[in-house]
Scaffold this motif. Structure first.
Motif, mmCIF file in Angstrom:
data_model
loop_
_atom_site.group_PDB
_atom_site.id
_atom_site.type_symbol
_atom_site.label_atom_id
_atom_site.label_comp_id
_atom_site.label_asym_id
_atom_site.label_seq_id
_atom_site.Cartn_x
_atom_site.Cartn_y
_atom_site.Cartn_z
ATOM 1 N N GLU A 159 7.614 -8.873 -3.710
ATOM 2 C CA GLU A 159 7.141 -9.493 -2.465
ATOM 3 C C GLU A 159 8.297 -10.128 -1.705
ATOM 4 N N LYS A 160 9.214 -10.741 -2.443
ATOM 5 C CA LYS A 160 10.382 -11.356 -1.809
ATOM 6 C C LYS A 160 11.248 -10.272 -1.165
ATOM 7 N N ILE A 215 -1.854 1.283 3.527
ATOM 8 C CA ILE A 215 -2.160 -0.103 3.887
ATOM 9 C C ILE A 215 -2.584 -0.950 2.693
ATOM 10 N N LEU A 216 -2.729 -0.340 1.529
ATOM 11 C CA LEU A 216 -3.226 -1.069 0.356
ATOM 12 C C LEU A 216 -2.344 -2.286 0.057
ATOM 13 N N GLY A 217 -2.968 -3.444 0.052
ATOM 14 C CA GLY A 217 -2.225 -4.692 -0.178
ATOM 15 C C GLY A 217 -1.702 -5.323 1.094
ATOM 16 N N ALA A 218 -1.783 -4.591 2.206
ATOM 17 C CA ALA A 218 -1.343 -5.135 3.506
ATOM 18 C C ALA A 218 -2.336 -4.724 4.584
ATOM 19 N N VAL A 256 -11.755 -4.440 7.453
ATOM 20 C CA VAL A 256 -10.431 -3.830 7.582
ATOM 21 C C VAL A 256 -10.375 -2.985 8.850
ATOM 22 N N ASP A 257 -9.341 -3.201 9.643
ATOM 23 C CA ASP A 257 -9.158 -2.439 10.887
ATOM 24 C C ASP A 257 -8.472 -1.114 10.554
ATOM 25 N N LYS A 264 4.725 3.961 3.477
ATOM 26 C CA LYS A 264 4.268 2.672 2.929
ATOM 27 C C LYS A 264 5.311 1.585 3.159
ATOM 28 N N VAL A 265 6.577 1.905 2.875
ATOM 29 C CA VAL A 265 7.613 0.867 3.028
ATOM 30 C C VAL A 265 7.940 0.638 4.501
ATOM 31 N N LEU A 266 7.886 1.686 5.323
ATOM 32 C CA LEU A 266 8.127 1.511 6.761
ATOM 33 C C LEU A 266 7.010 0.690 7.399
#
Length: 526
Positions: free
Chosen positions: A97-98, A124-127, A135-136, A176-178
């Motif tokens: 997370e950091k 989007i899982l987790g964000a 969820v939008d 996912k990372v982007l």
């Protein structure tokens, strides 16, 4: 962009210098990183610098500490000592997370996706973006499509992950990372499971990312890819930092020698010999894939004692189904399979193994190892009930560990003394070595080798190729299935090109060239 290009993917150098002429500050700096696991030192005072818009390749032997170093940078491991700077500021990287909050994202070698979920749901899982209490998802899909177009990733946001190719799954991981705002991407062995075409596409994607100002750390053993896409290459050997070099100033042979610490013979030495009797005969083989679609369509092949038959083909043309049928994991709908003159159609994996067939599977974690078992236990998976490993139905721990010690030394499985360590704790390349050690030592009449050097460094590849040729010289029949054309061409006595579930064309090993093979692999003709 071809994988065989020896030049860089674009002209010029990365943004290492600011407009005022001063050296640009690294976006990532790792100083004197040490990581110990008990008495074992995985990283020994390692140094790393990454600049904006740069691709830095991290090269090292299997077990050299590359993934450990990246897991430290991503906050999955804590260093024993040393410090990390992000954009010039010292940070305590104590969790993923950091790292994510600092704009660092990691794409792992084994993907972290949920197969029944859609592409959008995985990203989007987790964000999850919220609209009131829900969820939008539509808003998320719009953002994902924009990112997909911006970085030329082009995914179907509504497709289920279980229905898309490995190459597409990797694009989902990158998205996912982007999606979480990453400017620094860590790619751990990103091409290990990709076809040549998917590798080309990934090289293009990396090029687009760096042109947009992203910085990339890439762990790979593939020297051509380093020459194609990387600006600099950092070499680690047995956990120690060796050097960081400009890729354009080094040849592939230079990089290989720095990584292994010696000159590596990258040409397979193999004497011509006459093959013996037919070991494996496959006639008119038909089979369906998991969707019920016919994938093998009357395939015929023969493997003789003392020869290597290589199958060249793009992934998805029936290779996996063929191996599953030959090893008893699936059954054909029609056809005949004989091993040493005996019908093995519809036999169990144990019966086929006892009849004389061993195999290096395509998926080492799914079909090759029991990850929670120790290395020693994995090395005797097929013959745990035989002497000296078993006596009166009781496993003989001393004999099992002595056997493991010999295999670890003989096949250079790292870290040394890992007999009692769970196989899942080894690096991917060393997991592959455990499987190769077991299957080669089983000494069966036929060895099926499916991508046997996937994830291995050039030194280990040289070692495995020598072993395969040695087994062939001893009279074993070898069916080699590999997505690496160089490997197929370098090892095979005969080459068959598989396309759409059939053998399109056969060549003598010394007659084939990449262009002609590629033509038939795509379904064309000369």
């Amino acid at each position: 962009m071809g994988r065989d290009e020896e030049t860089k993917a674009w002209e010029g150098t990365p943004n290492a210098t600011a407009e005022d002429g001063k050296a640009q500050e690294p976006v990532i700096e790792m100083r004197d990183i040490v990581k110990r696991f008990g008495d074992f030192v995985a990283n020994d005072h390692v140094q790393l610098k990454l600049h904006k818009g740069e691709v830095l390749a991290i090269l090292g032997e299997n077990g050299a500490g590359k993934s450990t170093l990246m897991n430290i940078l991503y906050g999955m491991l804590r260093p024993s000592s040393g410090e990390i700077l992000v954009r010039g500021q010292k940070v305590e990287m104590d969790s993923p997370e950091k790292a994510i909050s600092l704009g660092i994202g990691m794409v792992h070698q084994h993907f972290m996706l949920i197969p029944p979920f859609t592409v959008a749901e995985n990203i989007i899982l987790g964000a999850e973006p919220m609209q009131g209490l829900t969820v939008d998802l539509n808003g998320a899909k719009k953002k994902i499509r924009e990112l997909s177009e911006q970085y030329h990733l082009m995914v179907d946001v509504d497709a289920k992950v279980e229905d898309i190719s490995v190459g597409m799954q990797q694009r989902v991981e990158i998205l996912k990372v982007l999606y979480r705002g990453a400017d620094i991407l860590i790619l751990d062995e990103p091409t290990a499971s990709l076809t040549p075409q998917e590798i080309d596409e990934l090289m293009e994607i990396i090029s687009h990312l760096t042109k947009a100002g992203k910085s990339i750390l890439i762990i790979t053993h593939k020297l051509k890819e380093i020459k194609c896409i990387a600006h600099k290459c950092m070499i680690i050997r047995q956990g120690k930092y060796i050097d960081t070099v400009d890729v354009c100033s080094c040849s592939e042979d230079d990089l290989a020698a720095m990584m292994v610490g010696r000159k590596v013979n990258r040409v397979v030495e193999k004497k011509t010999q006459e093959p013996g009797e037919v070991v494996l005969s496959v006639k008119n083989l038909h089979a369906k894939d998991y969707r019920g679609v016919e994938i093998l369509k009357g395939l015929n092949l023969e493997v003789r004692a003392g020869e290597i038959l290589g199958l060249a083909g793009i992934d998805g043309n029936g290779q996996s189904e063929l191996v599953e049928i030959l090893t008893g994991l699936a059954h054909a709908t029609e056809g005949e399979i004989q091993l040493l003159g005996k019908d093995i159609s519809c036999k169990s994996p144990r019966e086929i193994f006892d009849a004389g067939l061993s195999s290096i599977p395509e998926d080492r974690q799914k079909h090759g190892l029991v990850l929670d078992f120790s290395v020693a236990e994995n090395l005797i998976l097929q013959n745990y009930g035989e002497a000296p490993y078993s006596k009166g139905g009781i496993l003989q721990k001393k004999a099992i560990e002595e056997h493991a010690s010999k295999m670890i030394e003989k096949f250079d499985i790292r870290p040394k003394g890992c007999e009692s360590r769970a196989a899942g704790q080894l690096s991917g390349g060393n997991q592959q070595k455990v499987i190769i050690a077991r299957e080669v030592e089983n000494d069966k009449s036929l060895l099926i080798a499916f991508n046997p050097t996937r994830g291995l460094d050039v030194g280990a590849i040289e070692f495995v190729h020598k072993y395969l040729v040695e087994q062939r010289n001893k009279g074993r029949g070898i069916l080699l299935i590999s997505f690496e054309l160089e490997e197929v061409m370098g090892l095979s006595d005969r080459i068959g090109v598989i396309f759409s579930g059939n053998i399109q064309k056969s060549f003598a090993g010394n007659e084939a060239d990449e262009y002609t093979l590629g033509l038939y692999m795509a379904g064309g003709k000369e």
